[in-house]
Design a protein around this motif. Structure first.
Motif, PDB file in Angstrom:
ATOM      1  N   GLU A 119       0.827  -1.203   0.000  1.00 33.65           N
ATOM      2  CA  GLU A 119       0.000   0.000   0.000  1.00 33.65           C
ATOM      3  C   GLU A 119       0.866   1.260   0.000  1.00 33.65           C
ATOM      4  OE1 GLU A 119      -0.489  -2.458   2.325  1.00 33.65           O
ATOM      5  OE2 GLU A 119      -2.333  -3.329   1.549  1.00 33.65           O
ATOM      6  N   VAL A 120       1.930   1.247   0.784  1.00 29.37           N
ATOM      7  CA  VAL A 120       2.838   2.394   0.838  1.00 29.37           C
ATOM      8  C   VAL A 120       3.517   2.573  -0.523  1.00 29.37           C
ATOM      9  CG1 VAL A 120       4.961   3.291   1.882  1.00 29.37           C
ATOM     10  CG2 VAL A 120       3.183   2.288   3.329  1.00 29.37           C
ATOM     11  N   MET A 121       3.986   1.475  -1.118  1.00 30.88           N
ATOM     12  CA  MET A 121       4.636   1.558  -2.430  1.00 30.88           C
ATOM     13  C   MET A 121       3.659   2.043  -3.491  1.00 30.88           C
ATOM     14  SD  MET A 121       7.775   1.097  -2.130  1.00 30.88           S
ATOM     15  CE  MET A 121       8.175   1.096  -3.854  1.00 30.88           C
ATOM     16  N   SER A 122       2.423   1.577  -3.410  1.00 32.29           N
ATOM     17  CA  SER A 122       1.398   2.008  -4.360  1.00 32.29           C
ATOM     18  C   SER A 122       1.153   3.511  -4.241  1.00 32.29           C
ATOM     19  CB  SER A 122       0.109   1.233  -4.108  1.00 32.29           C
ATOM     20  OG  SER A 122      -0.901   1.675  -4.972  1.00 32.29           O
ATOM     21  N   LEU A 123       1.080   3.993  -3.012  1.00 28.69           N
ATOM     22  CA  LEU A 123       0.900   5.422  -2.766  1.00 28.69           C
ATOM     23  C   LEU A 123       2.076   6.211  -3.342  1.00 28.69           C
ATOM     24  CD1 LEU A 123      -0.533   7.841  -1.435  1.00 28.69           C
ATOM     25  CD2 LEU A 123       0.678   7.258   0.672  1.00 28.69           C
ATOM     26  N   ALA A 124       3.283   5.760  -3.039  1.00 30.82           N
ATOM     27  CA  ALA A 124       4.484   6.442  -3.537  1.00 30.82           C
ATOM     28  C   ALA A 124       4.519   6.441  -5.068  1.00 30.82           C
ATOM     29  CB  ALA A 124       5.733   5.778  -2.972  1.00 30.82           C
ATOM     30  N   ASN A 125       4.170   5.317  -5.665  1.00 31.08           N
ATOM     31  CA  ASN A 125       4.173   5.227  -7.130  1.00 31.08           C
ATOM     32  C   ASN A 125       3.122   6.127  -7.751  1.00 31.08           C
ATOM     33  OD1 ASN A 125       6.275   3.435  -7.125  1.00 31.08           O
ATOM     34  ND2 ASN A 125       4.954   1.645  -7.142  1.00 31.08           N
ATOM     35  N   SER A 126       1.968   6.233  -7.118  1.00 32.70           N
ATOM     36  CA  SER A 126       0.930   7.108  -7.680  1.00 32.70           C
ATOM     37  C   SER A 126       1.358   8.573  -7.576  1.00 32.70           C
ATOM     38  CB  SER A 126      -0.421   6.881  -7.001  1.00 32.70           C
ATOM     39  OG  SER A 126      -0.383   7.296  -5.666  1.00 32.70           O
ATOM     40  N   ILE A 127       2.062   8.913  -6.512  1.00 31.73           N
ATOM     41  CA  ILE A 127       2.576  10.280  -6.377  1.00 31.73           C
ATOM     42  C   ILE A 127       3.626  10.539  -7.447  1.00 31.73           C
ATOM     43  CG2 ILE A 127       3.918  11.835  -4.913  1.00 31.73           C
ATOM     44  CD1 ILE A 127       2.509  10.440  -2.491  1.00 31.73           C
ATOM     45  N   LYS A 128       4.551   9.605  -7.621  1.00 32.51           N
ATOM     46  CA  LYS A 128       5.584   9.737  -8.649  1.00 32.51           C
ATOM     47  C   LYS A 128       4.973   9.775 -10.039  1.00 32.51           C
ATOM     48  CE  LYS A 128       9.138   6.936  -6.476  1.00 32.51           C
ATOM     49  NZ  LYS A 128       9.949   5.747  -6.728  1.00 32.51           N
ATOM     50  N   GLY A 129       3.917   9.011 -10.231  1.00 29.53           N
ATOM     51  CA  GLY A 129       3.300   8.875 -11.541  1.00 29.53           C
ATOM     52  C   GLY A 129       2.776  10.166 -12.132  1.00 29.53           C
ATOM     53  N   GLN A 130       2.558  11.171 -11.307  1.00 26.39           N
ATOM     54  CA  GLN A 130       2.034  12.439 -11.810  1.00 26.39           C
ATOM     55  C   GLN A 130       3.022  13.118 -12.742  1.00 26.39           C
ATOM     56  OE1 GLN A 130       1.020  14.629  -8.286  1.00 26.39           O
ATOM     57  NE2 GLN A 130      -0.673  13.287  -7.800  1.00 26.39           N
ATOM     58  N   LYS A 131       4.301  12.849 -12.582  1.00 21.72           N
ATOM     59  CA  LYS A 131       5.322  13.448 -13.430  1.00 21.72           C
ATOM     60  C   LYS A 131       6.128  12.342 -14.100  1.00 21.72           C
ATOM     61  CE  LYS A 131       5.765  17.570 -10.601  1.00 21.72           C
ATOM     62  NZ  LYS A 131       6.616  18.368  -9.754  1.00 21.72           N
ATOM     63  N   SER A 132       5.458  11.298 -14.528  1.00 24.25           N
ATOM     64  CA  SER A 132       6.120  10.129 -15.049  1.00 24.25           C
ATOM     65  C   SER A 132       6.343  10.245 -16.561  1.00 24.25           C
ATOM     66  CB  SER A 132       5.265   8.907 -14.719  1.00 24.25           C
ATOM     67  OG  SER A 132       5.945   7.742 -15.007  1.00 24.25           O
ATOM     68  N   PHE A 133       7.528  10.718 -16.918  1.00 26.33           N
ATOM     69  CA  PHE A 133       7.870  10.828 -18.335  1.00 26.33           C
ATOM     70  C   PHE A 133       9.367  10.688 -18.526  1.00 26.33           C
ATOM     71  CE2 PHE A 133       8.099  15.116 -16.642  1.00 26.33           C
ATOM     72  CZ  PHE A 133       9.282  15.594 -17.172  1.00 26.33           C
ATOM     73  N   LEU A 134       9.755  10.358 -19.751  1.00 29.25           N
ATOM     74  CA  LEU A 134      11.158  10.269 -20.125  1.00 29.25           C
ATOM     75  C   LEU A 134      11.393  11.171 -21.322  1.00 29.25           C
ATOM     76  CD1 LEU A 134      11.753   6.393 -19.988  1.00 29.25           C
ATOM     77  CD2 LEU A 134      12.327   8.084 -18.246  1.00 29.25           C
ATOM     78  N   LEU A 135      12.591  11.703 -21.437  1.00 31.27           N
ATOM     79  CA  LEU A 135      12.955  12.511 -22.592  1.00 31.27           C
ATOM     80  C   LEU A 135      13.683  11.635 -23.604  1.00 31.27           C
ATOM     81  CD1 LEU A 135      14.241  15.791 -20.902  1.00 31.27           C
ATOM     82  CD2 LEU A 135      12.054  15.418 -22.043  1.00 31.27           C
ATOM     83  N   ALA A 136      13.298  11.781 -24.869  1.00 28.76           N
ATOM     84  CA  ALA A 136      13.918  11.002 -25.943  1.00 28.76           C
ATOM     85  C   ALA A 136      13.845  11.795 -27.231  1.00 28.76           C
ATOM     86  CB  ALA A 136      13.201   9.667 -26.092  1.00 28.76           C
TER      87      ALA A 136
END
Length: 146
Positions: free
Chosen positions: A27-44
């Motif tokens: 649950e903690v990892m899921s929360l952290a991942n959802s927070i991170k996911g808001q800016k989840s992109f890579l430059l290419a």
């Protein structure tokens, strides 16, 4: 039960989110991942242009001849980052190392089946097939909840 504290900081201070927990649970990892996911992109890049790629659109990332390519549904992009750097950036997301030269988005897997030599074969949503090396099969099973 847990407390939620929100504190506004001045513009000169860096914004941050800190999670304090007794145990790093799913649950903690899921929360952290959802927070991170808001800016989840890579430059290419592709054809001399830089693109900001949403990680949700990426099927897999592959290293070929010391170059790293990012594969989306209809396009292939190149990035200057090495596979190990991308693996670190994508840690805790739906991506996992599936072979020495590939990082795979588990969210793009349509089906998985055993293959020869204790490897697995993953059929992706775009029709391509990815081989999961035997040393990475336990990671795949853990990510799939098997």
């Amino acid at each position: 039960m847990f407390n939620v504290t929100i504190r506004q900081v001045g513009i000169e201070e860096r914004e941050e989110i800190i999670i304090c927990c007794h145990e790093i649970s799913d649950e903690v990892m899921s929360l952290a991942n959802s927070i991170k996911g808001q800016k989840s992109f890579l430059l290419a890049s592709k054809d001399g242009e830089m693109f900001k790629l949403d990680t949700k659109e990426i099927f897999y990332i592959e290293s070929v001849d010391n170059k790293t390519f990012i594969y989306c549904k209809n396009n292939v992009y190149e990035t200057k980052q090495k596979l190990y750097e991308l693996e670190e950036i994508l840690k805790g997301t739906k991506f996992f190392r599936c072979s020495k030269s590939m990082i795979l988005n588990i969210g793009k897997i349509r089906s998985v089946s055993p293959s020869v030599n204790s490897r697995f074969e993953a059929k992706l949503a775009n029709g391509e097939t990815a081989i999961i090396s035997r040393q990475y099969v336990p990671t795949l099973k853990k990510k799939l909840g098997m």
